[in-house]
Motif scaffolding. Structure first.
Motif, PDB file in Angstrom:
ATOM      1  N   ASP A 361       0.862  -1.175   0.000  1.00  0.00           N
ATOM      2  CA  ASP A 361       0.000   0.000   0.000  1.00  0.00           C
ATOM      3  C   ASP A 361       0.904   1.232   0.000  1.00  0.00           C
ATOM      4  N   ARG A 362       0.796   2.045  -1.037  1.00  0.00           N
ATOM      5  CA  ARG A 362       1.723   3.170  -1.179  1.00  0.00           C
ATOM      6  C   ARG A 362       1.581   4.184  -0.041  1.00  0.00           C
ATOM      7  N   THR A 363       0.367   4.378   0.442  1.00  0.00           N
ATOM      8  CA  THR A 363       0.160   5.327   1.546  1.00  0.00           C
ATOM      9  C   THR A 363       0.840   4.833   2.812  1.00  0.00           C
ATOM     10  N   VAL A 364       0.648   3.537   3.122  1.00  0.00           N
ATOM     11  CA  VAL A 364       1.300   2.959   4.302  1.00  0.00           C
ATOM     12  C   VAL A 364       2.814   3.054   4.160  1.00  0.00           C
ATOM     13  N   PHE A 365       3.317   2.793   2.957  1.00  0.00           N
ATOM     14  CA  PHE A 365       4.763   2.839   2.741  1.00  0.00           C
ATOM     15  C   PHE A 365       5.311   4.240   3.010  1.00  0.00           C
ATOM     16  N   ARG A 366       4.666   5.247   2.442  1.00  0.00           N
ATOM     17  CA  ARG A 366       5.186   6.606   2.555  1.00  0.00           C
ATOM     18  C   ARG A 366       4.983   7.201   3.950  1.00  0.00           C
ATOM     19  N   LYS A 367       3.825   6.943   4.555  1.00  0.00           N
ATOM     20  CA  LYS A 367       3.531   7.574   5.841  1.00  0.00           C
ATOM     21  C   LYS A 367       4.112   6.828   7.032  1.00  0.00           C
ATOM     22  N   GLU A 368       4.327   5.524   6.870  1.00  0.00           N
ATOM     23  CA  GLU A 368       4.799   4.747   8.016  1.00  0.00           C
ATOM     24  C   GLU A 368       6.168   4.115   7.791  1.00  0.00           C
ATOM     25  N   ILE A 369       6.271   3.260   6.789  1.00  0.00           N
ATOM     26  CA  ILE A 369       7.501   2.475   6.641  1.00  0.00           C
ATOM     27  C   ILE A 369       8.731   3.359   6.480  1.00  0.00           C
ATOM     28  N   LEU A 370       8.627   4.442   5.731  1.00  0.00           N
ATOM     29  CA  LEU A 370       9.786   5.313   5.518  1.00  0.00           C
ATOM     30  C   LEU A 370      10.236   6.013   6.798  1.00  0.00           C
ATOM     31  N   ASN A 371       9.437   5.923   7.855  1.00  0.00           N
ATOM     32  CA  ASN A 371       9.813   6.551   9.138  1.00  0.00           C
ATOM     33  C   ASN A 371      10.416   5.557  10.126  1.00  0.00           C
ATOM     34  N   PHE A 372      10.505   4.284   9.733  1.00  0.00           N
ATOM     35  CA  PHE A 372      11.073   3.277  10.630  1.00  0.00           C
ATOM     36  C   PHE A 372      12.592   3.249  10.464  1.00  0.00           C
ATOM     37  N   LYS A 373      13.265   4.113  11.181  1.00  0.00           N
ATOM     38  CA  LYS A 373      14.697   4.323  10.966  1.00  0.00           C
ATOM     39  C   LYS A 373      15.559   3.131  11.386  1.00  0.00           C
ATOM     40  N   SER A 374      15.000   2.209  12.169  1.00  0.00           N
ATOM     41  CA  SER A 374      15.768   1.023  12.582  1.00  0.00           C
ATOM     42  C   SER A 374      15.517  -0.168  11.670  1.00  0.00           C
ATOM     43  N   LEU A 375      14.756   0.043  10.601  1.00  0.00           N
ATOM     44  CA  LEU A 375      14.374  -1.071   9.733  1.00  0.00           C
ATOM     45  C   LEU A 375      15.595  -1.691   9.054  1.00  0.00           C
ATOM     46  N   ARG A 376      15.680  -3.017   9.136  1.00  0.00           N
ATOM     47  CA  ARG A 376      16.789  -3.746   8.518  1.00  0.00           C
ATOM     48  C   ARG A 376      16.332  -4.591   7.330  1.00  0.00           C
ATOM     49  N   THR A 377      15.054  -4.952   7.330  1.00  0.00           N
ATOM     50  CA  THR A 377      14.572  -5.899   6.317  1.00  0.00           C
ATOM     51  C   THR A 377      13.250  -5.432   5.728  1.00  0.00           C
ATOM     52  N   LEU A 378      13.171  -5.459   4.390  1.00  0.00           N
ATOM     53  CA  LEU A 378      11.906  -5.225   3.699  1.00  0.00           C
ATOM     54  C   LEU A 378      11.780  -6.293   2.614  1.00  0.00           C
ATOM     55  N   ILE A 379      10.804  -7.180   2.773  1.00  0.00           N
ATOM     56  CA  ILE A 379      10.617  -8.283   1.823  1.00  0.00           C
ATOM     57  C   ILE A 379       9.220  -8.206   1.229  1.00  0.00           C
ATOM     58  N   MET A 380       9.160  -8.128  -0.102  1.00  0.00           N
ATOM     59  CA  MET A 380       7.900  -8.258  -0.847  1.00  0.00           C
ATOM     60  C   MET A 380       7.971  -9.553  -1.632  1.00  0.00           C
ATOM     61  N   PRO A 381       7.017 -10.466  -1.462  1.00  0.00           N
ATOM     62  CA  PRO A 381       7.048 -11.715  -2.227  1.00  0.00           C
ATOM     63  C   PRO A 381       6.621 -11.461  -3.669  1.00  0.00           C
ATOM     64  N   PRO A 382       6.922 -12.382  -4.583  1.00  0.00           N
ATOM     65  CA  PRO A 382       6.433 -12.247  -5.959  1.00  0.00           C
ATOM     66  C   PRO A 382       4.909 -12.157  -5.973  1.00  0.00           C
ATOM     67  N   SER A 383       4.362 -11.274  -6.799  1.00  0.00           N
ATOM     68  CA  SER A 383       2.920 -11.085  -6.873  1.00  0.00           C
ATOM     69  C   SER A 383       2.547 -10.470  -8.205  1.00  0.00           C
ATOM     70  N   ARG A 384       1.415 -10.909  -8.732  1.00  0.00           N
ATOM     71  CA  ARG A 384       0.924 -10.312  -9.979  1.00  0.00           C
ATOM     72  C   ARG A 384       0.243  -8.972  -9.716  1.00  0.00           C
ATOM     73  N   TYR A 385      -0.104  -8.706  -8.459  1.00  0.00           N
ATOM     74  CA  TYR A 385      -0.976  -7.581  -8.182  1.00  0.00           C
ATOM     75  C   TYR A 385      -0.293  -6.435  -7.440  1.00  0.00           C
ATOM     76  N   HIS A 386       0.876  -6.672  -6.877  1.00  0.00           N
ATOM     77  CA  HIS A 386       1.517  -5.644  -6.077  1.00  0.00           C
ATOM     78  C   HIS A 386       2.959  -5.434  -6.542  1.00  0.00           C
ATOM     79  N   TRP A 387       3.330  -4.191  -6.733  1.00  0.00           N
ATOM     80  CA  TRP A 387       4.718  -3.860  -7.026  1.00  0.00           C
ATOM     81  C   TRP A 387       5.019  -2.478  -6.481  1.00  0.00           C
ATOM     82  N   MET A 388       6.287  -2.210  -6.258  1.00  0.00           N
ATOM     83  CA  MET A 388       6.707  -0.934  -5.700  1.00  0.00           C
ATOM     84  C   MET A 388       7.011   0.052  -6.824  1.00  0.00           C
TER      85      MET A 388
END
Length: 559
Positions: A361-388
């Motif tokens: 979800d682009r909104t969740v990514f921009r408003k939340e995930i980008l603020n997690f400064k301690s984040l070490r891992t971001l994994i998106m599985p293969p999907s026909r419906y979701h891409w960054m």
């Protein structure tokens, strides 16, 4: 008995009416770890060999399930990945009904929960699309309680009974002494005497038996067995026995196991891929330069496998984690690991370190995930419906500076941002299917700690010639990988093709020190080797690890 229930009603090749349903429900219920899912898998495999059902669906129903998520999973299977996915529940249901119409289906709803958090209306809604199928369809439900099966309309119930005491003890001791070479009958009787008391504290749970016995077989000294016998943690509760077993693991193995909670339940794990992730996260340590990091990681995997924390999946070359053990891993991981799943939104812990994004979800990514400064891992599985989006991928590297592992699905043509060169900790990058062209900036070659770079599905690569600066690179999983001075990448494990050219940096002797290569290596352009001395300098095949297959080609076609 279950197979008889699958045929116990007349069938007609017509949709069901408003009066009669086209399907009936069979319920399998029993205590956690009693083998309900295993029995369901056995029935499903058997039925696939028969010419009765023409559509099979296996859906795992989590404790906090979403009807939308389950509809989407059913649609994915029923349409063989061809159905349209909708965010609107009504439209999703209509699409699912379209693919169920005219089909006699066999649906397994695995691990259904029914408590105060699950309304009867939700369960009715979950079953509503099934009425589009043909008469004779069946739903097999596995659950912990008979009430949950009845709530879904099950009239046929199968209880997984407790094993009798003798059979349970026999199974427990089989696992506890598996592989042990003990010929002294007096010692064997002593093990059985202590083992009987331990087995009596496991509530006759097969899963508890396997995990506890797995720890005992690693430590065959009587002091440990007696301490286990006297442990207050073993109190006839399955989860208590699993927690005791977890406590016996070494600290680095615990970290490897709890990390697995990042993946959804029943996620299919590949051993080598999991080991590569553990290495990138820093969970795998070596005591000397001679020790191979992959071997140490595989040792940790083997410990988890031999103690049943990870289990092989029947008929597949992959592994899974039992639901109760997955739940335990999540508890042990605390706020370190988090999954963003389809149709499920909740507060993400601010101190999260590892995130699995099943639904982007682009909104969740921009408003939340980008603020997690301690984040070490971001994994998106293969999907026909979701891409960054490419812009989000750029922001990822500009905002989060502690990343170690990144796996994403991107657009068709991707220019990797120059900001990636600032990622001092990055060790693992995987870009999954969907991307056609990959363009790497020169600053990519500043990722001195990078261990693995993999791209699946791309047709064209634009790689800077300084790629050999990545001296810690172990895996470069690309369709084609040719760069000058590859001989500097002495830790490289895979190299599908090496092309000899009459140019500096592409000489045959570049292979001289690549003695960690595994698998198959094709050497092309051998007509460009200038002399026997140059060929001898490569020291083939003695420079390559035993077991590496070499294919030699002249004129890009003659072997």
């Amino acid at each position: 008995m279950i197979r008889r229930m699958l045929r116990d009603a007349p069938t007609y090749d017509e949709p069901c009416s408003s009066i009669t349903k086209c399907y009936s429900v069979i319920g399998i219920h029993g205590i956690p770890g009693s083998g309900k899912t295993t029995l369901g898998q056995y029935v499903s495999v058997h039925e696939k060999k028969q010419d009765y059902f023409n559509l099979f669906m296996w859906i795992h129903v989590s404790k906090n399930f979403s009807v939308g998520t389950l509809f989407a999973e059913m649609l994915e299977t029923a349409s063989n990945g061809k159905g349209k996915q909708f965010s609107n529940l009504d439209m999703l249901q209509e699409e699912l009904e379209k693919y169920l119409r005219g089909k006699r289906f066999f649906l397994v709803l695995d691990d259904v929960w029914y408590d105060k958090n699950v309304s009867r209306q939700e369960l009715d809604l979950l079953l509503s699309p099934l009425e589009a199928g043909e008469m004779g369809s069946r739903v097999l439900v596995t659950t912990r309680t008979a009430d949950a099966a009845r709530a879904l309309g099950a009239q046929n119930l199968v209880a997984i009974s407790d094993m009798d005491k003798e059979h349970f003890l026999s199974m427990f001791m089989h696992y506890a002494l598996e592989g042990a070479r003990i010929t002294d009958e007096a010692l064997i009787r002593k093990y059985w005497s202590i083992g009987e008391k331990i087995a009596g504290k496991l509530g006759r749970s097969p899963l508890a038996a396997r995990t506890v016995a797995g720890q005992l077989k690693l430590r065959l000294d009587f002091d440990f067995w007696i301490r286990t016998m006297n442990s207050d943690l073993l109190n006839n509760e399955t989860m208590a026995a699993l927690w005791w077993s977890y406590q016996q693991l070494e600290e680095h193995v615990k970290r490897c196991f709890t990390y697995c909670s990042i993946f959804p339940r029943r996620y299919e794990l590949q051993r080598d891929e999991l080991v590569h992730l553990w290495m990138a996260e820093g969970f795998v340590k070596t005591d000397s330069e001679e020790e191979d990091m992959e071997d140490v990681g595989r040792d940790s995997f083997h410990v988890l496998l031999s103690t049943s924390f990870i289990q092989p999946k029947a008929g597949r070359e992959c592994f899974t984690i039992h639901d109760l053990l997955h739940e335990l891993a999540g508890r042990a991981a605390g706020s370190d690991c988090y999954r963003i799943e389809e149709y499920m939104v909740s507060n993400i812990p601010r101190d999260v370190r590892h995130i699995f994004v099943a639904s982007y979800d682009r909104t969740v990514f921009r408003k939340e995930i980008l603020n997690f400064k301690s984040l070490r891992t971001l994994i998106m599985p293969p999907s026909r419906y979701h891409w960054m989006h490419d812009e989000d991928f750029r922001c990822l590297f500009e905002n989060l500076k502690k990343l170690r592992v990144v796996q994403v699905r991107l657009g068709q043509t991707t220019v990797i941002s120059k900001g990636i060169g600032e990622q001092k900790h990055l060790r693992y990058i995987r870009i999954v299917e969907g991307t056609y062209d990959i363009i790497l900036p020169r600053r990519f070659t500043k990722l001195y700690h990078l261990q693995k770079f993999a791209v699946t599905g791309a047709l064209h690569y634009f790689i800077p010639k300084e790629i050999a600066n990545l001296v810690n690179l172990r895996y470069m999983a690309l369709k084609a990988f040719n760069c000058p001075d590859i001989g500097r990448l002495t830790l490289l494990r895979t190299l599908p093709v090496f092309t000899v050219r009459k140019a500096q940096g592409y000489e045959i002797h570049q292979l001289e020190h690549l003695d960690n290569l595994r698998g198959t290596l094709t050497i092309e352009g051998l007509e460009n080797v200038r002399s026997k001395e140059e060929a001898r300098r490569a020291k083939l095949p003695t420079s390559l690890r035993s077991g590496t297959e070499i294919e030699l080609q002249f004129d890009a076609g003659e072997s």
